[in-house]
Every structure is written in C-alpha cells, then in structure tokens.
Design a protein around this motif. Structure first.
Motif, PDB file in Angstrom:
ATOM      1  N   ALA A 150     -18.183 -23.296   3.218  1.00 44.13           N
ATOM      2  CA  ALA A 150     -18.913 -23.772   2.035  1.00 44.13           C
ATOM      3  C   ALA A 150     -18.594 -22.929   0.804  1.00 44.13           C
ATOM      4  O   ALA A 150     -18.614 -23.439  -0.328  1.00 44.13           O
ATOM      5  N   GLY A 151     -18.272 -21.674   1.037  1.00 43.69           N
ATOM      6  CA  GLY A 151     -17.974 -20.793  -0.089  1.00 43.69           C
ATOM      7  C   GLY A 151     -16.691 -21.160  -0.812  1.00 43.69           C
ATOM      8  O   GLY A 151     -16.427 -20.699  -1.919  1.00 43.69           O
ATOM      9  N   ASP A 152     -15.887 -21.993  -0.172  1.00 42.15           N
ATOM     10  CA  ASP A 152     -14.636 -22.418  -0.805  1.00 42.15           C
ATOM     11  C   ASP A 152     -14.792 -23.753  -1.532  1.00 42.15           C
ATOM     12  O   ASP A 152     -13.875 -24.184  -2.226  1.00 42.15           O
ATOM     13  N   SER A 153     -15.936 -24.402  -1.306  1.00 43.12           N
ATOM     14  CA  SER A 153     -16.097 -25.730  -1.906  1.00 43.12           C
ATOM     15  C   SER A 153     -17.136 -25.756  -3.020  1.00 43.12           C
ATOM     16  O   SER A 153     -17.443 -26.822  -3.548  1.00 43.12           O
ATOM     17  N   VAL A 154     -17.694 -24.604  -3.353  1.00 43.67           N
ATOM     18  CA  VAL A 154     -18.606 -24.545  -4.500  1.00 43.67           C
ATOM     19  C   VAL A 154     -17.963 -23.694  -5.591  1.00 43.67           C
ATOM     20  O   VAL A 154     -16.914 -23.072  -5.390  1.00 43.67           O
ATOM     21  N   ASP A 155     -18.624 -23.682  -6.746  1.00 45.54           N
ATOM     22  CA  ASP A 155     -18.060 -22.937  -7.881  1.00 45.54           C
ATOM     23  C   ASP A 155     -18.674 -21.553  -8.027  1.00 45.54           C
ATOM     24  O   ASP A 155     -18.173 -20.729  -8.788  1.00 45.54           O
ATOM     25  N   LEU A 156     -19.772 -21.340  -7.282  1.00 44.44           N
ATOM     26  CA  LEU A 156     -20.482 -20.073  -7.425  1.00 44.44           C
ATOM     27  C   LEU A 156     -21.420 -19.910  -6.236  1.00 44.44           C
ATOM     28  O   LEU A 156     -21.945 -20.893  -5.707  1.00 44.44           O
ATOM     29  N   ILE A 157     -21.618 -18.651  -5.822  1.00 47.10           N
ATOM     30  CA  ILE A 157     -22.652 -18.352  -4.826  1.00 47.10           C
ATOM     31  C   ILE A 157     -23.585 -17.330  -5.456  1.00 47.10           C
ATOM     32  O   ILE A 157     -23.130 -16.313  -5.988  1.00 47.10           O
ATOM     33  N   LEU A 158     -24.871 -17.617  -5.391  1.00 47.87           N
ATOM     34  CA  LEU A 158     -25.847 -16.718  -6.012  1.00 47.87           C
ATOM     35  C   LEU A 158     -26.759 -16.141  -4.933  1.00 47.87           C
ATOM     36  O   LEU A 158     -27.356 -16.876  -4.141  1.00 47.87           O
ATOM     37  N   PHE A 159     -26.855 -14.820  -4.923  1.00 45.49           N
ATOM     38  CA  PHE A 159     -27.726 -14.140  -3.965  1.00 45.49           C
ATOM     39  C   PHE A 159     -28.847 -13.417  -4.706  1.00 45.49           C
ATOM     40  O   PHE A 159     -28.641 -12.312  -5.221  1.00 45.49           O
ATOM     41  N   PRO A 160     -30.016 -14.009  -4.775  1.00 49.11           N
ATOM     42  CA  PRO A 160     -31.143 -13.250  -5.315  1.00 49.11           C
ATOM     43  C   PRO A 160     -31.541 -12.169  -4.305  1.00 49.11           C
ATOM     44  O   PRO A 160     -31.393 -12.368  -3.093  1.00 49.11           O
ATOM     45  N   HIS A 161     -32.032 -11.062  -4.800  1.00 47.68           N
ATOM     46  CA  HIS A 161     -32.468 -10.005  -3.887  1.00 47.68           C
ATOM     47  C   HIS A 161     -33.897 -10.302  -3.434  1.00 47.68           C
ATOM     48  O   HIS A 161     -34.865  -9.769  -3.954  1.00 47.68           O
ATOM     49  N   THR A 162     -33.980 -11.154  -2.417  1.00 52.93           N
ATOM     50  CA  THR A 162     -35.288 -11.567  -1.915  1.00 52.93           C
ATOM     51  C   THR A 162     -35.773 -10.636  -0.827  1.00 52.93           C
ATOM     52  O   THR A 162     -36.955 -10.319  -0.746  1.00 52.93           O
ATOM     53  N   SER A 214     -23.774  -8.514   0.604  1.00 51.66           N
ATOM     54  CA  SER A 214     -22.742  -7.465   0.686  1.00 51.66           C
ATOM     55  C   SER A 214     -21.653  -7.853   1.677  1.00 51.66           C
ATOM     56  O   SER A 214     -20.454  -7.677   1.411  1.00 51.66           O
ATOM     57  N   LEU A 215     -22.080  -8.399   2.827  1.00 54.22           N
ATOM     58  CA  LEU A 215     -21.101  -8.790   3.850  1.00 54.22           C
ATOM     59  C   LEU A 215     -20.154  -9.865   3.329  1.00 54.22           C
ATOM     60  O   LEU A 215     -18.934  -9.802   3.553  1.00 54.22           O
ATOM     61  N   VAL A 216     -20.749 -10.818   2.628  1.00 57.72           N
ATOM     62  CA  VAL A 216     -19.935 -11.919   2.107  1.00 57.72           C
ATOM     63  C   VAL A 216     -18.919 -11.386   1.096  1.00 57.72           C
ATOM     64  O   VAL A 216     -17.732 -11.716   1.143  1.00 57.72           O
ATOM     65  N   GLY A 217     -19.409 -10.523   0.210  1.00 56.34           N
ATOM     66  CA  GLY A 217     -18.522  -9.970  -0.813  1.00 56.34           C
ATOM     67  C   GLY A 217     -17.441  -9.086  -0.224  1.00 56.34           C
ATOM     68  O   GLY A 217     -16.287  -9.119  -0.666  1.00 56.34           O
ATOM     69  N   ASP A 218     -17.798  -8.274   0.788  1.00 53.96           N
ATOM     70  CA  ASP A 218     -16.859  -7.294   1.325  1.00 53.96           C
ATOM     71  C   ASP A 218     -15.872  -7.894   2.334  1.00 53.96           C
ATOM     72  O   ASP A 218     -14.731  -7.453   2.430  1.00 53.96           O
ATOM     73  N   TYR A 219     -16.351  -8.853   3.122  1.00 49.57           N
ATOM     74  CA  TYR A 219     -15.527  -9.302   4.250  1.00 49.57           C
ATOM     75  C   TYR A 219     -15.084 -10.765   4.174  1.00 49.57           C
ATOM     76  O   TYR A 219     -13.961 -11.096   4.503  1.00 49.57           O
ATOM     77  N   LEU A 220     -16.022 -11.641   3.786  1.00 57.42           N
ATOM     78  CA  LEU A 220     -15.658 -13.069   3.805  1.00 57.42           C
ATOM     79  C   LEU A 220     -14.768 -13.451   2.630  1.00 57.42           C
ATOM     80  O   LEU A 220     -13.857 -14.255   2.767  1.00 57.42           O
ATOM     81  N   LYS A 221     -15.105 -12.888   1.491  1.00 59.17           N
ATOM     82  CA  LYS A 221     -14.348 -13.144   0.261  1.00 59.17           C
ATOM     83  C   LYS A 221     -14.066 -14.632   0.056  1.00 59.17           C
ATOM     84  O   LYS A 221     -12.897 -15.079   0.062  1.00 59.17           O
ATOM     85  N   PRO A 222     -15.133 -15.434  -0.103  1.00 56.18           N
ATOM     86  CA  PRO A 222     -14.915 -16.865  -0.342  1.00 56.18           C
ATOM     87  C   PRO A 222     -14.245 -17.097  -1.687  1.00 56.18           C
ATOM     88  O   PRO A 222     -14.224 -16.204  -2.555  1.00 56.18           O
ATOM     89  N   ALA A 223     -13.708 -18.297  -1.848  1.00 54.43           N
ATOM     90  CA  ALA A 223     -13.015 -18.605  -3.109  1.00 54.43           C
ATOM     91  C   ALA A 223     -13.972 -18.548  -4.296  1.00 54.43           C
ATOM     92  O   ALA A 223     -13.596 -18.116  -5.388  1.00 54.43           O
ATOM     93  N   ALA A 224     -15.213 -18.984  -4.072  1.00 58.73           N
ATOM     94  CA  ALA A 224     -16.171 -18.977  -5.180  1.00 58.73           C
ATOM     95  C   ALA A 224     -16.655 -17.556  -5.442  1.00 58.73           C
ATOM     96  O   ALA A 224     -16.835 -16.784  -4.506  1.00 58.73           O
ATOM     97  N   PRO A 225     -16.846 -17.214  -6.715  1.00 53.82           N
ATOM     98  CA  PRO A 225     -17.386 -15.883  -7.021  1.00 53.82           C
ATOM     99  C   PRO A 225     -18.827 -15.755  -6.525  1.00 53.82           C
ATOM    100  O   PRO A 225     -19.571 -16.740  -6.510  1.00 53.82           O
ATOM    101  N   SER A 226     -19.204 -14.542  -6.102  1.00 54.92           N
ATOM    102  CA  SER A 226     -20.578 -14.279  -5.675  1.00 54.92           C
ATOM    103  C   SER A 226     -21.273 -13.440  -6.731  1.00 54.92           C
ATOM    104  O   SER A 226     -20.700 -12.454  -7.213  1.00 54.92           O
ATOM    105  N   LEU A 227     -22.464 -13.818  -7.075  1.00 53.02           N
ATOM    106  CA  LEU A 227     -23.256 -13.038  -8.020  1.00 53.02           C
ATOM    107  C   LEU A 227     -24.543 -12.585  -7.353  1.00 53.02           C
ATOM    108  O   LEU A 227     -25.151 -13.331  -6.583  1.00 53.02           O
ATOM    109  N   PHE A 228     -24.959 -11.366  -7.653  1.00 50.68           N
ATOM    110  CA  PHE A 228     -26.245 -10.865  -7.174  1.00 50.68           C
ATOM    111  C   PHE A 228     -27.245 -11.043  -8.311  1.00 50.68           C
ATOM    112  O   PHE A 228     -26.884 -10.950  -9.490  1.00 50.68           O
ATOM    113  N   PHE A 229     -28.486 -11.250  -7.928  1.00 53.31           N
ATOM    114  CA  PHE A 229     -29.534 -11.287  -8.939  1.00 53.31           C
ATOM    115  C   PHE A 229     -30.708 -10.477  -8.422  1.00 53.31           C
ATOM    116  O   PHE A 229     -31.318 -10.829  -7.417  1.00 53.31           O
ATOM    117  N   TYR A 230     -31.007  -9.392  -9.092  1.00 53.25           N
ATOM    118  CA  TYR A 230     -32.029  -8.467  -8.610  1.00 53.25           C
ATOM    119  C   TYR A 230     -33.374  -8.767  -9.264  1.00 53.25           C
ATOM    120  O   TYR A 230     -33.495  -8.699 -10.496  1.00 53.25           O
TER     121      TYR A 230
END
Lengths: 260, 363
Positions: B79-91, B100-116
C-alpha cells in the motif's frame, strides 16, 4: 400441579433440573453434551423427568442456559449462565456473596449483592486456561481419570510448579515432567495451582464477598477447592451437585416466568 | 430505517484519483485532516484493513495491538507504493515504533511524515508546540504537492465545521433516543468519514440524519468506550440483544469527530484549537479524573445505565487506566463490562454472552 424445567447446555455436560412451583427440586440429570447440543438438552431433560416421575407435558415452562442455550427448542426463554448460576447459588446458599464457577469451556466469577442480584462478573478469556478442559487434557496426558485428580493431589507430598496455564504449553511441560519421573500427584497439584491462580486472578476485578460458593464440574475436584480456599483466604462451600447450579437457576426462572 | 448507500473505499479512491487527487494513508488517530484537504490530499485512515495478517506477525512482537499489526500488513502488501503520502501521528508508542520501522526498513515509495501531538495538560507551551507542528506539516505538504491554493484552508475549515455539526447532531439525536438507527448502521455511516472527502461525506450525513429521525429501539442504554466501535458481529449482538448505545467514548469517533474549529482567527491557529479542545482521551494524556467525569457525563446525557469497554487487545494507553476508570464508574453506580477484541476478528459467542449477561445484570 405445574413443574418447571431448566436446561444448562455446557461444552462438556448438559444438565437439567425440574422444580415445582415452590422451587423444590423434583429431579435432575447430568449428561454428556457430545456433538449435538439439541439432542443433549433433550436427553438431560428426559432423564430429569424420568427421575422426577413426570411426563414432558407436565412441564409448564422451560428456560435454557449455557453456551448451547440457543439450540434448545423446548425453551420458552434463553438466559445467560451468569444470571442462572447466581440465582441457583443464591437459592442453595442465601448468604452467598461470590460464585466461582469453573466449567468445561470457561470459568467465571460472579459477585452478588445482598439480595442475590448480580452486581459484577468476569469470565475468562477465549482459551482453555483455567477451565475444566485444561484439567481434562492434563488428566488424559497423565493417564488418570478426571475423578481421580482431586484425590491424588490431596495425597501429594510436595508440589511441582507448572509455569504455563496455556493448555498447549502446559501439556508439553507435563510431558517433560513425566519424563523426569516427577511424582504424578505432585504434578497434578501443580496443575491445580495453575488453574486456581488463573481463576483467582479474576477476583481482582470483582472482589470477593463471603460466602464463596464453587460450582461447575471442577468444583467436584476437592484438590482445586482446597487450593482455591487457601488462595482466596476464605472458606468455600460446594453444593452437593455443583454441576446443576446453572440448570437450577434456569428452572427457578422458568417458574417465575410462568407466574408472570 | 434502511442503510444509506455508501461508496466503498475502493470506489471513492478510484474516483478521487481519476479526478487528479492525491491520497494519504493516515494512521490513527488525531491529525489535522483539514490541512491535507487544503493541499488537495485525501486522507484515507488505516484502522483495521481487512487483510489476513500473514506477514506482519513475523515482524512484530505478539503483544503488539492488532491496529498496528494490520497497518503493517497493509504496508507489507504494497500500500505504501500506491499512495502519495503516509502520515503517522504520534498516538502511542507502538504506532511511533511502526513509523520508525517503516522509515528505516520498508522504505515505501510514498514519503512518510510524522506528526507529533502534545500531551495534556494543554497549556501555552503545548499550544505553541502544536502550532509549530501544524506549520511544519503545512510546509512539508507544500514541498511535496506545491503550495495550497488561496482560500483552500479556509474552505477546509468550513467543511470541518459542517462535519462537526453533523456529527454532533447525530450524537445528540442518539443520546436523546431520537435516532432510529442501530449500532451497526450508526457506525457504518460515521466510519465512512475515514475515507470519504467532505464533499461526499457531508451530503451523506445530511441525507442519513434526515431519514433517520425517529424513535430509537427500546432496550438498556449503554455508553461504548474504547478505540473502535468493535467488530461487526459485536455491533450486531448489541442490536439483537437490546443493548442500545446511547453515547460513546471511542477514540475513532466522539473523542475526535465532534470538535469544531473556531470561526475566527488565523486559519492554522483555528485548526490548532480543534486538537486542544477534543474530549479527554487516553492517547492525549488526559487525567483519569477528566476521563471519568467525561464518561459519567456521557452516561448522564444519554440515560445510559452502564459502560461497555470494547478494548483492542494490548492497547497500552487504553488498558492502563481501565481498573481505576471502572472503579470510579462503579462508585458512581455505573456498572461496566470489558470486552477485548482484535480488529478484523469476530468478537465471538463469548462476547455475546457477556453482553447478554451485562444486560440482564442492568435490568
């Protein structure tokens, strides 16, 4: 004279109780559930009627309870085992404050108020830990009968700690202990301790108010009852027939229902 | 009342993409969706994707909750390759770790953003921090998708106010027993907001509310608390057993859907007020006293006689306060029941029996 039936279809046993309008027990039966809940309910009812010397058409109303309650066509009403166990225990022991029921598939702790009404309850999770099924599997693995578990554990000189209450892991643990020639009675006592610790932990949510009653098939195991009393720090009373407490409650509800 | 026709997630996404829109996979729970709308991005929330968890369990400890597990399963399915963005709120920490795992290891095509998100109490530094987060996200979105159009955020805030008002109306009607919809229907309609754009969601809610005015079913009224409303079979059990949800304290629902941005002030500051004024929540660090008072208030408004906690197994923020919450409710004469569920798994017969016994206990 009208009579009323309560049928409790559990995972291991199906139980029936016949009462008269005053709530007096006229007959009861405990049968194996097997693979067909409806047949098991009918068999239990037939046997209870036979013992009571009654015909089916003399039963004015029937209430079903237990996990198989939906599969009892004779029942005019289905009520959960929580309510039925509470009413059955309250009728047998009017001072009851807590019911600890360990059945074949689940275990539950029911807190009753002063008037016998359920004020809180907790049931075990979706696994066999802390249930009769756990002991059934272990008894088979140890080559003893369910009925012998209590007697053997009470005679144990010492106890072997069982680290897991998961039926699958505990079974492996038992195999290892048997391989090390650990005395069977000590292993059984350890298994009982595991069940008691699991069920007693459930009272952390409900609290314990005396008088404490144990019901369900495992209440016939004197070893578990003794350890449970020690663990909770209370005396525990056990009905003469702990397996029919739920069916009795259902029968009493049937009598009430017909009176409405 | 019959269920309204709700576009499926796949249908809506396809139509959105065909119109040239961007898509963001938004993980739970609180995030400024208005900012995404303003940048032409459709947030599609990832709570309980209907997938068999085959790969994710191999990467996670068994005690990680099923929301995180299912989310990872979705990403592992591509799914990370078929969207334009992934957003992770710090819930919660589990979602933070997933990010962190997604950013460090999966590295999907879509950029990942954190929101604290800041934690309560929300004093001046928290407000300032949150506003900084909003500005940062605004800049990141502009960097990815270009600057937002003039007036786009103002429009998004208007949609947000309209939706909050419609949600509030639905909750008020339900609390007063004036909504002829069972729990299954109520949550099916409101959960459409997890992926529908406001231009589709607003008319859906308006039409549904107009058609659903009427007397609620009779039964014992309860407050539902937890993260998600529960698996479909559990909601069906509520309806069948005559347990009527009078109100809820659900993270995915009333804890975030009813708060409206103020109509005045600088748009980003107004957006900040939404988060800061949401109801008390375990994931926002609200105190036990606040949460207890809030749930008691929900029960009072809806004449509910008990509280059913539908907790996602291993949800640390929710489960930690539970014993004290239940004790406080009990002292207030409100019995409670706890059901533990895994998202995407049926609650099962035991849960139905517990609900039935709870109803019998309250009767």
């Amino acid at each position: 004279m009208s009579y009323y039936a309560g049928i409790d279809v559990g995972s291991l046993s199906s139980d029936a109780v016949i009462v008269d309008a005053a709530g007096g027990i006229k007959g009861w039966a405990v049968t194996e559930t097997g693979a067909h809940s409806t047949n098991a309910a009918s068999a239990a009812l037939d046997k209870a009627l036979e013992r009571a010397g009654l015909r089916p058409d003399q039963v004015a109303y029937t209430v079903a309870t237990g996990y198989g309650r939906a599969a009892v066509p004779q029942a005019g009403k289905k009520v959960t085992e929580i309510t039925c166990h509470a009413l059955g225990a309250y009728t047998l022991f009017p001072e009851v404050g807590t019911v600890v029921d360990i059945g074949g598939q689940d275990s539950k702790v029911i807190r009753l108020g002063e008037n016998g009404k359920v004020v809180d309850f907790v049931m075990n999770d979706k696994c066999a830990a802390g249930t009769g099924r756990f002991l059934e599997v272990m008894a088979a693995k140890l080559g003893v009968t369910l009925d012998d578990l209590g007697r053997l554990s009470l005679g144990a000189e010492g106890e072997v700690a069982i680290s897991s209450v998961c039926t699958v892991f505990a079974e492996s643990e038992v195999v290892s202990l048997v391989a090390k020639n650990q005395p069977i009675p000590q292993i059984i006592k350890g298994l009982h301790r595991a069940v008691v610790n699991r069920v007693a932990a459930m009272t952390g949510t409900t609290g314990v108010r005396e008088q404490v009653i144990m019901s369900g098939g495992v209440a016939k195991n004197a070893g578990v009852v003794k350890l449970m009393a020690e663990r909770l720090g209370v005396e525990i009373s056990v009905p003469d027939e702990p397996q029919i407490v739920g069916a009795l409650g259902a029968a009493l509800l049937a009598a009430r229902e017909d009176a409405v | 009342m019959s269920m309204p026709s709700i576009p499926s997630r796949a249908e809506h996404l396809e139509a959105w993409r065909e119109s040239g829109g961007k898509v963001c996979a938004a993980f739970p729970a609180q995030y400024p969706k208005e900012l995404l709308w303003a940048h032409g991005v459709l947030p599609v929330e990832v709570w309980d994707p209907p997938l068999a968890a085959t790969r994710a369990p191999g990467h996670l400890q068994p005690y990680i909750c099923s929301v995180v597990r299912q989310g990872l399963e979705l990403l592992l399915a591509g799914a990370g390759d078929s969207v334009d963005l992934i957003l992770f709120p710090h819930t919660c920490d589990s979602l933070q770790n997933l990010a962190s795992l997604v950013g460090d290891y999966l590295k999907p095509a879509a950029p990942s953003l954190f929101f604290y998100n800041p934690k309560a109490p929300f004093k001046a530094p928290a407000r300032e921090f949150y506003l900084d987060q909003l500005h940062a996200l605004d800049r990141q979105l502009a960097g990815l998708f270009g600057p937002r159009a003039q007036g786009a955020l103002e429009q998004a805030l208007e949609w947000s106010r309209a939706l909050a008002a419609l949600h509030a109306k639905a909750y008020k009607m339900r609390a007063l027993g004036e909504l002829a919809a069972g729990a299954g229907e109520f949550y099916a309609v409101l959960r459409a907001g997890e992926y529908l754009h406001p231009t589709a969601l607003i008319p859906l809610l308006e039409g549904w509310l107009a058609q659903s005015a009427g007397s609620a079913s009779a039964g014992e009224r309860i407050v539902l608390s937890g993260v998600l409303p529960g698996p479909p079979d559990l909601l069906e059990s509520l309806d069948v057993l005559g347990l009527v949800v009078g109100n809820d304290d659900l993270l995915s629902m009333s804890r975030r859907l009813l708060t409206s941005p103020p109509g005045t002030g600088e748009p980003l500051a107004a957006l900040g007020e939404v988060f800061l004024h949401m109801p008390p929540c375990s994931t926002r660090g609200s105190s036990l006293e606040e949460r207890l008072a809030w749930i008691k208030g929900l029960a009072g408004q809806s004449k509910s006689k008990g509280v059913v906690f539908v907790e996602v197994k291993f949800c640390e923020p929710e489960l930690f306060d539970l014993p004290e919450l239940r004790r406080g409710l009990k002292e207030a004469g409100l019995p409670s029941l706890v059901l533990e569920v895994d998202v995407n798994q049926a609650a099962g017969g035991q849960a139905a029996t517990r609900l039935e016994a709870f109803r019998e206990m309250m009767a």
